[in-house]
Design an enzyme around this catalytic site. Sequence first.
Site, mmCIF file in Angstrom:
data_model
loop_
_atom_site.group_PDB
_atom_site.id
_atom_site.type_symbol
_atom_site.label_atom_id
_atom_site.label_comp_id
_atom_site.label_asym_id
_atom_site.label_seq_id
_atom_site.Cartn_x
_atom_site.Cartn_y
_atom_site.Cartn_z
ATOM 1 N NE ARG A 199 -33.959 31.510 0.067
ATOM 2 C CZ ARG A 199 -32.868 31.040 0.679
ATOM 3 N NH1 ARG A 199 -32.606 29.740 0.649
ATOM 4 N NH2 ARG A 199 -32.049 31.843 1.311
ATOM 5 C CG HIS A 224 -28.986 35.877 -0.469
ATOM 6 N ND1 HIS A 224 -30.098 36.166 0.304
ATOM 7 C CD2 HIS A 224 -28.425 34.759 0.078
ATOM 8 C CE1 HIS A 224 -30.200 35.258 1.268
ATOM 9 N NE2 HIS A 224 -29.209 34.402 1.153
ATOM 10 C CD GLN A 274 -25.434 35.196 3.417
ATOM 11 O OE1 GLN A 274 -26.318 34.378 3.569
ATOM 12 N NE2 GLN A 274 -24.438 35.336 4.275
ATOM 13 C CG ASP A 297 -22.531 30.999 -2.843
ATOM 14 O OD1 ASP A 297 -22.793 30.015 -2.109
ATOM 15 O OD2 ASP A 297 -23.406 31.570 -3.523
ATOM 16 C CB CYS A 299 -23.637 32.856 1.866
ATOM 17 S SG CYS A 299 -23.578 31.763 0.434
ATOM 18 N NE ARG A 345 -28.839 36.062 6.305
ATOM 19 C CZ ARG A 345 -29.342 35.156 5.445
ATOM 20 N NH1 ARG A 345 -28.629 34.108 5.103
ATOM 21 N NH2 ARG A 345 -30.532 35.321 4.897
#
Length: 314
Positions: A107, A134, A137, A227, A267, A295
Site C-alpha cells: 500500500r 484500489h 476493493q 467513498d 469501501c 475482501r
Amino acid sequence: MVNRQGVRHLLTVESLEAEEIREIFRLAHELKARWRRGEYTPILAGRVMALLFEKPSLRTRVSFQAAMVQLGGSSLFLGEETGLGKREKLSDFVRVLCRYVDVVVLRAFNHAMVEEFASYATASVINGLTDYCHPCQALADLFTIEEHFGTLEGQKIAYIGDGNNVARSLAMACAKLKVPFVMATPPNYRFSAEYVRRLVLNGMSEGLEVTDDPAKAVRAATVVYTDVWTSMGQESESERRRRDFAVYQVNEILMAQAAPQAVFMHCMPAHRGEEVTDGVIDGPQSIVLEQAANRLHLQKGILVWLLKGLLPEF
Ligand code: CP
Ligand code: NVA
C-alpha cells in the site's frame, strides 16, 4: 500483468482480462463455500506473504493476513524499520525481499513506486491501494454485487462523490464486466480525459456517463456507492472538499430515488455525516459489512490465482 521473470502481479484492474476476473471470482466462490462449511483448505501451506504499508489500513491488512492463515500460509507485516525507500536502493530492497517471500502486498502513496517495485520483483506483487487505484476493493465489490443479486446482469452502479482511487478501479471493473456505471462528481474532481479513454478502450461501450446531479445518477440504479471526500494524504484539503462535495451526500432522500431494490455500498472507512448519513450506512439497504467481509474471500481468490502455478490441484 506478468513481468519479465514470468511472475504474475496484480497492480490494476485494467491489467486483468474479463476472463481472469471471472476466474478469480470462481476461486473466491469455491473458497468461500469451503470456509462456510468449516473446511480448512491449506493450499498455500509453506507460502509466505509480506505486507508493506505506507498508509493506515484495517480491512486490506487484516483480510489479507487472515486469508493467508486460513489457506495454510503465513504473513509478515513489515514495519518502517525495514526501510522501504530509505536504507537502500529500491531494486536491492525488492530483490532481497523476494528471496524470502512468495507474495508482497504493498500500500503506497505513489502508484509509480508500486510499478517500479513490481518491475524488480520475483515474487507476486499485489497493489493494496495507491493514490491512483484500489484493485482488490473493486474486485471484491463486484463479487459482492453479483453474490447479492445473483447476477451482474441488469445492475446499474451509481458512484456519488470523488473521482478517486476507489472510483477509478470500480469504473474499470464495470467496464471490463460490462456493468453500466454512472458517476455524479463535481467538475474539478472527475476522471482525466486520459482515464476516460482507457475506460472506453477496456469496454465501457457508451463512454463514461458523468453528471453533477446525484439524483439523476441514482435514477434506476441498483447500487449506490460512495467513498470519502478526503482520502488518506489529502487531509489539508478537507475543508475545501467538504464545501465542494456538500450536495453529494448519500442520505435517505437520495437513496429513495434509486431503484426500490437498490443497495448502498462504501469501501470504508466512512466519514459519517459527510459522504453518508448514519441512517443510510446503518439502514436496511446497506450491505457495507458483507462488502467488507468479502475482501477476505475475494483476496483468497487473488492469492490462489497469482500462485496457482505452484498449486496443481487448483
Ligand atoms: N477499504 C479499505 O481498503 O480499507 P482499509 O483502508 O481499512 O484497508
Ligand atoms: N479513497 C480512500 C479509500 C480508503 C480505502 C483513500 O484513499 O483514503
